[in-house]
Design a protein around this motif. Structure first.
Motif, mmCIF file in Angstrom:
data_model
loop_
_atom_site.group_PDB
_atom_site.id
_atom_site.type_symbol
_atom_site.label_atom_id
_atom_site.label_comp_id
_atom_site.label_asym_id
_atom_site.label_seq_id
_atom_site.Cartn_x
_atom_site.Cartn_y
_atom_site.Cartn_z
ATOM 1 N N LEU A 145 0.862 -1.183 0.000
ATOM 2 C CA LEU A 145 0.000 0.000 0.000
ATOM 3 C C LEU A 145 0.898 1.232 0.000
ATOM 4 N N VAL A 146 0.761 2.052 -1.045
ATOM 5 C CA VAL A 146 1.530 3.298 -1.093
ATOM 6 C C VAL A 146 0.631 4.403 -0.544
ATOM 7 N N VAL A 147 1.070 5.009 0.536
ATOM 8 C CA VAL A 147 0.259 6.044 1.188
ATOM 9 C C VAL A 147 0.570 7.395 0.550
ATOM 10 N N ALA A 148 -0.472 8.110 0.131
ATOM 11 C CA ALA A 148 -0.284 9.459 -0.426
ATOM 12 C C ALA A 148 -0.790 10.477 0.586
ATOM 13 N N ARG A 149 0.060 11.486 0.857
ATOM 14 C CA ARG A 149 -0.348 12.516 1.811
ATOM 15 C C ARG A 149 -0.391 13.900 1.171
ATOM 16 N N SER A 150 -0.324 13.934 -0.161
ATOM 17 C CA SER A 150 -0.477 15.224 -0.845
ATOM 18 C C SER A 150 -1.022 14.960 -2.248
ATOM 19 N N ALA A 151 -1.478 16.016 -2.892
ATOM 20 C CA ALA A 151 -2.003 15.879 -4.261
ATOM 21 C C ALA A 151 -0.900 15.430 -5.214
ATOM 22 N N ARG A 172 -6.748 3.985 -3.837
ATOM 23 C CA ARG A 172 -7.489 3.868 -2.586
ATOM 24 C C ARG A 172 -7.895 5.258 -2.106
ATOM 25 N N THR A 173 -9.070 5.331 -1.522
ATOM 26 C CA THR A 173 -9.537 6.607 -0.976
ATOM 27 C C THR A 173 -8.815 6.889 0.345
ATOM 28 N N ARG A 174 -9.040 8.109 0.822
ATOM 29 C CA ARG A 174 -8.468 8.467 2.131
ATOM 30 C C ARG A 174 -8.925 7.479 3.202
ATOM 31 N N ASP A 175 -10.231 7.146 3.207
ATOM 32 C CA ASP A 175 -10.727 6.260 4.270
ATOM 33 C C ASP A 175 -10.210 4.838 4.115
ATOM 34 N N GLU A 176 -10.118 4.363 2.882
ATOM 35 C CA GLU A 176 -9.570 3.004 2.690
ATOM 36 C C GLU A 176 -8.120 2.954 3.169
ATOM 37 N N ARG A 191 -5.920 3.818 11.331
ATOM 38 C CA ARG A 191 -6.035 5.175 11.873
ATOM 39 C C ARG A 191 -7.487 5.479 12.229
ATOM 40 N N ALA A 192 -7.658 6.205 13.305
ATOM 41 C CA ALA A 192 -9.008 6.574 13.750
ATOM 42 C C ALA A 192 -9.699 7.395 12.661
ATOM 43 N N ASP A 203 -4.530 14.297 7.180
ATOM 44 C CA ASP A 203 -3.269 14.420 6.441
ATOM 45 C C ASP A 203 -3.177 13.402 5.301
ATOM 46 N N LEU A 204 -4.139 12.491 5.201
ATOM 47 C CA LEU A 204 -4.079 11.486 4.134
ATOM 48 C C LEU A 204 -4.807 12.000 2.895
ATOM 49 N N ALA A 205 -4.211 11.746 1.728
ATOM 50 C CA ALA A 205 -4.883 12.135 0.482
ATOM 51 C C ALA A 205 -5.497 10.922 -0.203
ATOM 52 N N GLY A 206 -4.963 9.762 0.093
ATOM 53 C CA GLY A 206 -5.433 8.523 -0.549
ATOM 54 C C GLY A 206 -4.283 7.547 -0.597
ATOM 55 N N GLY A 207 -4.276 6.712 -1.613
ATOM 56 C CA GLY A 207 -3.188 5.740 -1.712
ATOM 57 C C GLY A 207 -3.384 4.841 -2.909
ATOM 58 N N ALA A 208 -2.531 3.836 -3.005
ATOM 59 C CA ALA A 208 -2.675 2.843 -4.075
ATOM 60 C C ALA A 208 -2.209 1.500 -3.541
#
Ligand SMILES: Cc1cc2nc3c(=O)[nH]c(=O)nc-3n(C[C@H](O)[C@H](O)[C@H](O)COP(=O)(O)OP(=O)(O)OC[C@H]3O[C@@H](n4cnc5c(N)ncnc54)[C@H](O)[C@@H]3O)c2cc1C
Length: 391
Positions: free
Chosen positions: A100-106, A127-131, A138-139, A145-150
């Motif tokens: 899972l690659v976490v994205a924290r910016s556009a 992946r969406t921010r919530d996914e 994370r709560a 601070d999360l933008a999404g992911g893949a």
């Protein structure tokens, strides 16, 4: 969890000539030995230590397939199949959990979207921010601070503490296989490996000694610019809510793997990270982590290059990595249970060193820090004769 500590068993070298002698019981040597056994060959593995303690047990246990490009992507894809087959035979833990690659910016998200454009939506699942927040445990009210992911589903996970020792134990049970532990190789010539316990004979010889190639073939290692890359690593107690088996990668990972760095937004991402976290770039950080089956988490890493590695680990570097991991997990701090330094072979001239150093003697070292990913693909290519010698 600790590495096995059985008292040293007596070592006797095989008297008969083997079809293949493999020097080095790291993952590259063991993958070649497994492939040789699949082909019905008699194999002797010679390893100077009493058990695997090199790069192959010090890493994240992440078979990082999708982030490779070109020849390495082909090898990694082959390797994935080899890992799964070996896991089934030797009973390894190898969840097809992906990364899972976490994205924290556009900008980080843009890199992931561009990779999805290139590879397709099955290979790179946005992946969406919530996914992403759910995967990190994370709560729900702490995800701003999360933008999404893949999710990169082709990536595999193994336990680096167990995989090489278990493969070696499985190999030792196969007919026609001997493993000479605690046996240092001092020189090699066609048909013979000279060791601290006497000669071992084989029709073919494979040197899979990782970064220690320069101890046996200093000129070849120097000609390929092989250096030692040292990495700061730690193991932490996982926050209770983090239960994902996927490898977790972050922005600095996207700056290190070719598939991401080839995207149009990679330059903007580098500038962005340099703007807010130059200190991470200064230590060559690839902030990532992987969870083991006992719930603890392997975290790292930094990169420093030299021909002889500095033995001292700078606590400030580890602290920086730990702070960043805590941020991604959304916890105030993490509790460290172990620290260590990893070392692997590295070269600016290319990701692999493959050379016939004498007739019937081939050296194979991964010089790009992805030997867990490539090992079984390299082994398959070696036996098929499709692994090209490096220029
Ligand atoms: C901290 C860290 C994190 C990493 N993360 C990843 C990751 O997530 N994914 C990935 O794909 N890769 C990763 N890597 C890279 C990967 O671990 C290495 O590329 C890979 O393990 C190299 O395998 P190897 O068998 O060549 O080397 P090693 O595991 O170092 O094995 C070489 C073996 O040769 C033996 N040997 C050397 N000289 C002699 C001699 N003269 N006689 C007898 N035996 C000898 C050594 O004792 C050793 O056991 C990481 C590496 C590190 C250090």
């Amino acid at each position: 969890m600790t590495l096995a500590t059985a008292p040293p068993a007596p070592v006797s070298l095989p008297r008969d000539r083997s079809d293949l002698v493999v020097v080095g019981a790291g993952i590259v040597g063991l993958a070649h030995a497994v492939e040789a056994v699949r082909r019905g060959l008699r194999v002797t593995v010679v390893e100077r230590d009493r058990r695997p303690v090199g790069a192959s047990v010090r890493n994240f246990g992440h078979c990082c397939v999708t982030a490779q490009r070109g020849e390495l992507l082909d090898l990694a894809t082959r390797s994935r199949a080899g890992w799964l087959d070996a896991a089934a035979r030797a009973g390894l833990w190898a969840p097809e959990a992906g990364a899972l690659v976490v994205a924290r910016s556009a900008t980080e998200l843009a890199v992931l979207e561009e990779l999805r454009e290139e590879r397709g939506a099955d290979a790179v699942r946005l992946r969406t921010r919530d996914e992403t927040g759910d995967a990190l445990g994370r709560a729900a009210d702490d995800r701003a601070d999360l933008a999404g992911g893949a999710l990169l589903p082709a990536d595999l996970r193994v336990n680096p503490r167990e995989a090489a020792p278990q493969l070696a134990a499985w190999l030792a049970r196969q007919p026609g296989v001997s493993i000479a532990w605690g046996t240092n190789v001092t020189g090699v010539e066609t048909g013979t490996v000279h060791t601290s316990r006497g000669p071992v004979h084989g029709d073919q010889i494979l040197l899979c000694v990782g970064h220690d190639l320069d101890r046996l073939y200093p000129d070849e290692a120097a000609a390929h610019g092989i250096e030692r890359c040292r990495l700061s690593m730690a193991r932490i107690e996982a926050p209770a809510a983090f239960r994902s088996d996927a490898a977790i990668l972050t922005a600095t990972s996207m700056l290190r793997y070719d598939a991401f760095t080839a995207t149009p937004s990679a330059a903007a991402l580098r500038a962005e990270v340099n703007g807010h976290s130059a200190e991470l770039l200064d230590v060559g950080a690839n902030v990532m982590f992987t969870r083991l089956s006992d719930g603890s988490v392997l975290v790292g890493d930094s990169h420093a290059y030299d021909t002889t590695e500095v033995p001292f680990q700078d606590e400030a570097v580890t602290a920086l990595l730990l702070r960043e991991v805590a941020r991604v997990l959304g916890v105030p701090e993490v509790r460290v249970t172990e620290r260590w330094q990893g070392v692997y072979a590295s070269s600016r001239r290319g990701p692999l060193f493959v050379r016939d150093v004498a007739t019937g003697v081939r050296a194979v070292s991964v010089t790009s820090g992805v030997g867990m990913t490539l090992s079984f693909g390299l082994a398959a290519a070696t036996f098929e004769g499709t692994l090209r010698a490096t220029a």
